[in-house]
Structures are given as C-alpha cells and as structure tokens.
Design a protein around this motif. Structure first.
Motif, short mmCIF file in Angstrom:
data_model
loop_
_atom_site.label_atom_id
_atom_site.label_comp_id
_atom_site.label_asym_id
_atom_site.label_seq_id
_atom_site.Cartn_x
_atom_site.Cartn_y
_atom_site.Cartn_z
N SER A 92 51.56 63.30 2.93
CA SER A 92 52.37 64.41 3.88
C SER A 92 52.99 65.88 2.88
N ALA A 93 52.79 65.61 1.44
CA ALA A 93 53.06 66.80 0.35
C ALA A 93 52.46 67.92 0.16
N PRO A 94 50.64 68.12 0.39
CA PRO A 94 50.37 69.33 0.89
C PRO A 94 50.56 70.47 2.05
N PHE A 95 51.59 69.83 2.67
CA PHE A 95 51.86 69.80 4.07
C PHE A 95 53.49 70.84 3.96
N GLN A 96 54.01 69.97 2.54
CA GLN A 96 55.59 69.73 2.09
C GLN A 96 55.92 71.30 2.48
N GLU A 97 55.74 72.18 1.85
CA GLU A 97 56.18 73.77 1.56
C GLU A 97 56.06 74.52 2.91
N GLU A 98 55.38 74.25 3.97
CA GLU A 98 54.90 74.80 5.48
C GLU A 98 56.50 73.81 6.67
N VAL A 99 55.89 72.48 5.76
CA VAL A 99 57.33 72.26 6.91
C VAL A 99 58.33 72.33 6.25
N ASP A 100 58.99 72.31 4.90
CA ASP A 100 60.13 72.79 4.69
C ASP A 100 60.10 74.17 4.93
N PHE A 101 59.33 75.50 5.41
CA PHE A 101 59.63 76.68 5.49
C PHE A 101 59.98 76.94 6.65
N LYS A 102 59.99 76.01 7.84
CA LYS A 102 60.00 75.77 8.96
C LYS A 102 61.41 75.46 9.44
N MET A 103 61.22 74.29 8.72
CA MET A 103 63.03 73.80 8.90
C MET A 103 64.10 74.41 8.39
N LYS A 104 63.35 75.53 7.22
CA LYS A 104 64.76 76.43 6.89
C LYS A 104 64.73 77.78 7.17
N ASN A 117 53.89 64.23 9.50
CA ASN A 117 54.93 65.31 10.47
C ASN A 117 56.48 64.88 10.18
N PHE A 118 56.76 63.88 11.15
CA PHE A 118 58.00 63.23 10.63
C PHE A 118 58.35 62.95 9.25
N ILE A 119 57.26 62.28 8.63
CA ILE A 119 57.45 62.03 6.31
C ILE A 119 57.74 64.08 6.24
N GLY A 120 57.21 64.36 6.48
CA GLY A 120 57.96 66.06 6.02
C GLY A 120 58.55 66.66 5.83
N ARG A 121 59.32 66.29 7.42
CA ARG A 121 60.66 66.42 8.00
C ARG A 121 62.18 65.60 8.19
#
Lengths: 141, 164
Positions: free
Chosen positions: A23-35, B47-51
């Motif tokens: 999931s690391a390649p998508f982490q920056e995008e996930v972090d952005f949405k969460m923040k 996606n869950f893991i990333g969140r």
C-alpha cells in the motif's frame, strides 16, 4: 494504579508488513485525503457546529454526503473545496501565484506628478517610469 | 483463553498507537480479516491498511473516520466502531476506539448489500460481538486501575493481558 510500561509487547507480522509495503505507493494520496478531511472536521468542530449545521451552511440536503466527506476517503471537486473554505473561513487550496513570479506595476502620484513604479521581485529592484524612461529607484533616508 | 493487547509497531506513530488483540495461540482477528479479504477485496484491504497507517502517523483516530456506536445495547461497547470503505460500504473492520490516540483493531469482513445490520451476518456478528466484549473488559480494567492510559494519552500501561 498500574504504571508498568510494556514496550516489549510490540506486534510484528510478516504478512501484514507485506500489505503495508504493497500500500506504500498510495500512502501519500491516502494521507492527503485523511489530512484534508481532518482539517475540515477540526474547522467545523471549532465553530461549534455538528454535521447537520455544517450541511445547512453548505446548503446540502443529505447528511450522508457530509459523512462521506469526513470519512477521509473522498475525492473533492475544486468547486466544493472552494465553497467549504469560504463557509469555514479556512484555506484548503492555494491558487495564488507566488509573488516571486510576478512583476507589479503601481501607479503613484507624487507631488502632483503621475509616475509608474514597477517592482521586479526576482531582481529585488524597484523601477520608476517617468516620461518613458525606466529609472532604478534608490531608497533615501 | 488468555487474551492480550499488543502494540502494532508498523502502524503506530506520533498521532496514535494502534493495538491488536492476540490470544494464546498468537491468533488475532485483524490478521484473520486481512487473510480472508484475499484477492477479491485486495484493493479495499490495502486502502484500509493505508488509512490505519495514516491514523497512526498523520492524523489520529478522529471519530468521523468511523461508523460509530456499533454496540448492541446502549451503554455496552460504546467504543466499538467500524472502518468502512467508501462509497461502496461493502466492508467492515470493527475496532475499539479508546480515544483519538488509542485504537484497537479487531476483525470484520464483507457486508453484503442485502445485509441491513451486522446482526444479520454471522461473520460480522462474531467480529462485532468480540470487540464489544473486548471494549467492556477494557472499560472494567480501566475502572479498577489494573490497566491505565499513559500520561501523554498515547498508550496503555499496566497488565496488557486483559483476559486471563
């Protein structure tokens, strides 16, 4: 009262670690949405509003839309973000050009004389335009 | 069977400490959930893991990220909530949210469209009821002082074997 720390009680699992790597390649995008969601949520709560009040202010009929926005997974449209930042009085997107990329021209009237001042941020110089001539301004104390 | 809380090193960070619940055999419902997702739900699982990683390291366990109050009776298991996928809402991962700084991961699974509530699905019922029991045990242990929360609010202290 229990005080003992259990730092040795840390769980590691190769399978779950491999999922985290995947999931690391998508982490920056996930972090952005969460923040982004976190910033909106905090701004709403700091105004003392619940989701219903926020929905009213946003002129949205369905509370489920607010729930979706706050889930930290939503892809916002820029028009929606613009409205949210206007309603909440916060900055979510910054579309202003950086000052360093602009040249400013100011019209000034000094002693009845109309002059044009041009500021070149990149060169850090101010020019005065009088009668078609461009003259570097020198500060006088 | 004894059950203990363990800090999940990979996911914990400066914003929240993430815990899993392990039994004597080393099994934990979160791992079982991840394995059960398989290829069919791999994207949603990642996606869950990333969140969860983001919760631990970037933002904390803000309650709006979750579907709250997944308890059966009011006042019992009030801290139990569910992480869900958006917009499909096909998956549930049950957690105990102690605060914005402490989150305990449980199990879950797919929530078929025809299922109205977790009580209607055996897999989700098992996962939700387990986390309700964990939540109640932790509540009791915090009240008796055999388990506590650190001064900075970031982790549990005391005896992390919550069921003997």
């Amino acid at each position: 009262m229990a005080k003992k720390k259990h730092d040795e009680d840390v769980y590691q699992d190769d399978f779950l670690s491999s999922l985290l790597e995947a999931s690391a390649p998508f982490q920056e995008e996930v972090d952005f949405k969460m923040k982004l969601a976190a910033k909106i949520i905090k701004a709403v709560r700091s105004k003392g509003w619940n989701n219903t009040v926020f929905a009213e202010k946003m002129e949205i009929a369905s509370l489920s839309i607010i729930t979706k926005w706050f889930s930290g997974t939503h892809n916002f449209e820029s028009t929606t973000l613009n409205k949210i930042q206007n309603v909440l009085g916060i900055r979510l997107i910054d579309v202003e050009m950086p000052l360093a990329a602009t040249n400013m021209t100011m019209q000034v009237i000094l002693g009845g004389q109309r002059e044009y001042k041009e500021y070149d941020e990149l060169a850090q110089n101010t020019y005065i335009l009088i009668g078609g001539y461009k003259t570097k301004a020198v500060a006088q104390c | 069977m004894a059950v203990r809380l363990k800090k999940f090193g990979d996911f914990s960070g400066k914003k929240a400490t993430i815990y899993v619940v392990l039994n004597e055999l080393g099994e934990n419902p979160f791992r079982e959930f991840a394995v059960s997702c398989g290829k069919d739900y791999e994207d949603k699982l990642l996606n869950f893991i990333g969140r969860i990683k983001s919760i631990g390291t970037q933002v904390g366990a803000i309650e709006d990220y979750f579907k709250l109050h997944e308890n059966e009776r009011k006042g019992v298991g009030d801290n139990v909530c569910a992480l869900y996928d958006v917009p499909d809402k096909e998956m549930r991962l049950y957690c105990v949210r102690i605060s914005e700084q402490i989150l305990i991961l449980g199990g879950g699974g797919p929530k078929p469209e025809h299922i109205r509530a977790w009580q209607d699905c055996p897999i989700l019922s098992k996962a939700a009821r387990y986390m309700i029991s964990i939540s109640e045990t932790i509540k009791t242990r915090l009240q008796t002082g055999t388990l506590a929360i650190s001064d900075n609010g970031m982790e549990f202290t005391g005896d992390l074997v919550i069921i003997k």
